[in-house]
Design a protein around this motif. Structure first.
Motif, short mmCIF file in Angstrom:
data_model
loop_
_atom_site.label_atom_id
_atom_site.label_comp_id
_atom_site.label_asym_id
_atom_site.label_seq_id
_atom_site.Cartn_x
_atom_site.Cartn_y
_atom_site.Cartn_z
N ALA A 43 0.83 -1.20 0.00
CA ALA A 43 0.00 0.00 0.00
C ALA A 43 0.87 1.26 0.00
O ALA A 43 0.54 2.25 -0.66
CB ALA A 43 -0.92 -0.01 1.22
N ASN A 44 1.96 1.21 0.70
CA ASN A 44 2.88 2.35 0.72
C ASN A 44 3.46 2.60 -0.66
O ASN A 44 3.59 3.76 -1.08
CB ASN A 44 4.00 2.07 1.74
N GLN A 45 3.79 1.52 -1.35
CA GLN A 45 4.36 1.69 -2.69
C GLN A 45 3.33 2.31 -3.64
O GLN A 45 3.68 3.20 -4.44
CB GLN A 45 4.81 0.32 -3.22
N VAL A 46 2.08 1.87 -3.53
CA VAL A 46 1.04 2.45 -4.39
C VAL A 46 0.86 3.94 -4.08
O VAL A 46 0.74 4.77 -4.99
CB VAL A 46 -0.29 1.69 -4.18
N GLU A 47 0.85 4.29 -2.81
CA GLU A 47 0.66 5.69 -2.43
C GLU A 47 1.84 6.55 -2.89
O GLU A 47 1.67 7.70 -3.30
CB GLU A 47 0.49 5.78 -0.91
N GLN A 48 3.03 5.97 -2.86
CA GLN A 48 4.20 6.72 -3.34
C GLN A 48 4.08 7.00 -4.84
O GLN A 48 4.41 8.10 -5.30
CB GLN A 48 5.49 5.92 -3.06
N GLU A 49 3.62 6.01 -5.58
CA GLU A 49 3.47 6.21 -7.02
C GLU A 49 2.41 7.29 -7.31
O GLU A 49 2.58 8.11 -8.23
CB GLU A 49 3.09 4.89 -7.68
N ARG A 50 1.32 7.27 -6.52
CA ARG A 50 0.27 8.29 -6.72
C ARG A 50 0.82 9.68 -6.43
O ARG A 50 0.58 10.63 -7.19
CB ARG A 50 -0.91 7.98 -5.81
N LEU A 51 1.55 9.82 -5.34
CA LEU A 51 2.08 11.13 -4.99
C LEU A 51 3.17 11.57 -5.96
O LEU A 51 3.30 12.76 -6.26
CB LEU A 51 2.64 11.11 -3.56
N LEU B 246 5.33 12.76 0.02
CA LEU B 246 6.10 11.70 -0.63
C LEU B 246 7.33 11.34 0.22
O LEU B 246 7.67 10.16 0.37
CB LEU B 246 6.52 12.16 -2.03
N THR B 247 7.96 12.34 0.78
CA THR B 247 9.10 12.08 1.66
C THR B 247 8.68 11.29 2.90
O THR B 247 9.38 10.37 3.35
CB THR B 247 9.75 13.40 2.09
N ALA B 248 7.50 11.64 3.45
CA ALA B 248 7.00 10.91 4.61
C ALA B 248 6.71 9.45 4.27
O ALA B 248 6.97 8.54 5.08
CB ALA B 248 5.74 11.59 5.15
N LEU B 249 6.19 9.21 3.07
CA LEU B 249 5.93 7.84 2.65
C LEU B 249 7.22 7.04 2.49
O LEU B 249 7.27 5.85 2.82
CB LEU B 249 5.14 7.83 1.34
N LYS B 250 8.25 7.68 2.00
CA LYS B 250 9.54 6.99 1.86
C LYS B 250 10.11 6.63 3.24
O LYS B 250 10.67 5.55 3.43
CB LYS B 250 10.52 7.86 1.09
N THR B 251 9.94 7.55 4.18
CA THR B 251 10.40 7.25 5.54
C THR B 251 9.58 6.12 6.15
O THR B 251 10.12 5.22 6.82
CB THR B 251 10.29 8.51 6.42
N GLN B 252 8.27 6.16 5.90
CA GLN B 252 7.41 5.10 6.40
C GLN B 252 7.80 3.75 5.80
O GLN B 252 7.74 2.72 6.48
CB GLN B 252 5.95 5.41 6.09
N ARG B 253 8.19 3.75 4.54
CA ARG B 253 8.62 2.50 3.89
C ARG B 253 9.86 1.92 4.60
O ARG B 253 9.97 0.71 4.77
CB ARG B 253 8.90 2.74 2.42
#
Length: 337
Positions: A96-104, A146-153
């Protein structure tokens, strides 16, 4: 007159021979000479082997246990994997994180283009600057998200790794506390491990014994009666604290060479040898003379020294004591001059 001269010369020859032989007869007999050795007091300290270190292995995440690779008594292999927990939900969160990163990422690309177009229109005074400000703010927020999602990953990846519970390679399992299918909470213990590659023998020494140990020749030797072997040892830990109850120091001897079996509970004996505090010395029985229930030694100059017989010593020697007898002094056998 001739016969008188012969008698005179014969007497002169005999006298010369007697004088020549006189000093040789006066020499003392060359018998054995014995040197007094210090009598040693041997103290035997007894302890039992145990592991050098012990570890309580805990889980850093919660989850259902899928498999446990080692049982009690097993040695952890080079990979160090002890147990594996179910990581299904963490893996789904990563997807799910990967999908959200692609969307952002797509959103950031679109806003970047829109911002560029509006910036050009504002420069031509075709659009209001307020709309450009709004687009730039949206672009900034999208980049931050997007940066927050990368950190979350990164956090999810690390959590996924920790679903594999690892133990130090080469350690042995003392106690197993988890079974496949069991739910494991965060911080729950899953095993007790010990490092039996090196064994230690805990001892308690008083200050005098510690001074003897500190001055003892190296390597120190520890005898294991169960294995019938004497092994070299070294001091691994010495507590600086002093126990006021026992008035002793806590010390550990380390064993890692020549062991036939690496386990706890092996009986170990350590001998400390120190000069007898009474000042006793060791002499062969041939050097001690008994007269009227008293015991005497004879110095090289013929002087007699009365001593107290304390008992027998090693190798058939006798332990004797006297203020006039010190280690290193030499004595004759009784009857020598």
């Amino acid at each position: 007159m001739l016969w008188r001269a012969k008698i005179f010369w014969s007497a002169a020859v005999c006298l010369a021979a007697f004088l020549a032989a006189g000093p040789a007869l006066a020499e003392p007999s060359q018998g054995p000479v014995f040197t007094a050795r210090p009598a040693l007091q041997v103290q035997t300290l007894t302890g039992f082997t145990r592991e050098r270190a012990r570890l309580r292995l805990v889980s850093e995440v919660s989850g259902r246990c899928l498999k446990v690779l080692y049982d009690v008594g097993d040695t952890v292999g080079p990979r160090g994997v002890f147990a594996v927990l179910d990581d299904t939900f963490v893996a789904l969160e990563l997807e799910a994180n990967q999908v959200e990163q692609e969307r952002l990422a797509s959103r950031v690309a679109y806003l970047s283009k829109e911002t560029g177009r509006y910036r050009a229109l504002v420069q031509k005074h075709s659009e209001a600057p307020s709309k450009l400000d709004r687009l730039e703010d949206e672009l900034s927020q999208a980049r931050l998200a997007l940066t927050a999602l990368k950190t979350q990953r990164k956090v999810l990846t690390e959590r996924l790794v920790r679903h594999t519970i690892k133990a130090p390679a080469g350690w042995k399992v003392i106690e197993r506390l988890v079974e496949p299918g069991q739910w494991v909470n965060v911080g729950a213990a899953v095993a007790q491990l010990g490092d039996f590659r090196t064994l230690v023998v805990p001892l308690a020494l008083d200050p005098r014994q510690y001074e003897i140990l500190r001055k003892a020749p190296r390597p120190l030797m520890v005898f294991l009666p169960d294995q019938g072997a004497a092994l070299p040892a070294a001091v691994s830990r010495l507590s600086p604290a002093f126990d006021p109850v026992t008035r002793k120091l806590a010390l550990e001897l380390e064993l890692n060479k020549g062991l036939q079996e690496h386990r706890g509970g092996l009986r170990a004996e350590f001998k400390l040898s120190a000069p007898d505090p009474s000042g006793a010395v060791l002499l062969p029985a041939a050097a001690v003379q008994e007269r009227y229930q008293e015991h005497w030694l004879t110095r090289e100059n013929g002087q007699q020294v009365r001593v107290v017989l304390l008992g027998s010593g090693p190798e058939g020697a006798l332990r004797v004591s006297s203020p006039q007898v010190k280690p290193g002094q030499r004595f004759l056998a009784p009857g020598q001059k």
